[in-house]
Scaffold this motif. Structure first.
Motif, PDB file in Angstrom:
ATOM      1  N   LYS A  25       0.822  -1.205   0.000  1.00  0.00           N
ATOM      2  CA  LYS A  25       0.000   0.000   0.000  1.00  0.00           C
ATOM      3  C   LYS A  25       0.854   1.252   0.000  1.00  0.00           C
ATOM      4  N   TYR A  56       0.536   5.311   0.685  1.00  0.00           N
ATOM      5  CA  TYR A  56      -0.270   6.314   1.376  1.00  0.00           C
ATOM      6  C   TYR A  56       0.180   7.688   0.907  1.00  0.00           C
ATOM      7  N   VAL A 105      -6.324  11.076   3.064  1.00  0.00           N
ATOM      8  CA  VAL A 105      -5.225  10.179   2.691  1.00  0.00           C
ATOM      9  C   VAL A 105      -5.714   9.303   1.546  1.00  0.00           C
ATOM     10  N   VAL A 118      -5.187   6.066  -0.337  1.00  0.00           N
ATOM     11  CA  VAL A 118      -4.544   4.770  -0.115  1.00  0.00           C
ATOM     12  C   VAL A 118      -4.625   3.987  -1.419  1.00  0.00           C
ATOM     13  N   HIS A 122      -9.221   7.878   2.592  1.00  0.00           N
ATOM     14  CA  HIS A 122      -9.598   7.881   4.004  1.00  0.00           C
ATOM     15  C   HIS A 122      -9.781   9.335   4.419  1.00  0.00           C
ATOM     16  N   ASP A 127     -13.961   5.617   4.644  1.00  0.00           N
ATOM     17  CA  ASP A 127     -13.243   5.235   3.437  1.00  0.00           C
ATOM     18  C   ASP A 127     -14.163   5.424   2.236  1.00  0.00           C
TER      19      ASP A 127
END
Length: 90
Positions: free
Chosen positions: A7, A9, A15, A17, A28, A33
């Motif tokens: 992943k 970020y 954020v 992802v 996020h 989400d």
């Protein structure tokens, strides 16, 4: 940007992802989400620090898009809370 496992970020709040393996990407934001349905691909050389200007351009593009989606989602949810939901049956 930071990488943990598969992943990536991007950003602080929101954020973005990016799951480099499955492409199940999400944003996020505010303890939620939000799906990010764009396919995000980075070549291994970009992730290893080569061509940093290309990587920065791509990161900025994807993150700006994620920020716009997060803001639009926030606005839509606020509107939904204020909307008149009264149903009139005749």
């Amino acid at each position: 940007m930071r990488i943990q496992g598969n992943k990536l970020y991007i950003g602080e709040s929101p954020v973005l992802v990016v799951d480099l393996k499955t492409q199940k990407n999400y944003i996020h934001y505010e303890n939620e989400d939000i799906p990010f349905k764009k396919e995000v691909r980075f070549s291994p050389d970009l992730l290893h620090g080569k061509r940093s200007n290309v990587l920065n351009t791509a990161l900025n593009y994807y993150y700006q898009t994620a920020c716009e989606i997060a803001e639009e989602t926030r606005i839509a949810r606020q509107y939904g809370k204020r909307a008149n939901r009264t149903v009139v049956v005749k």
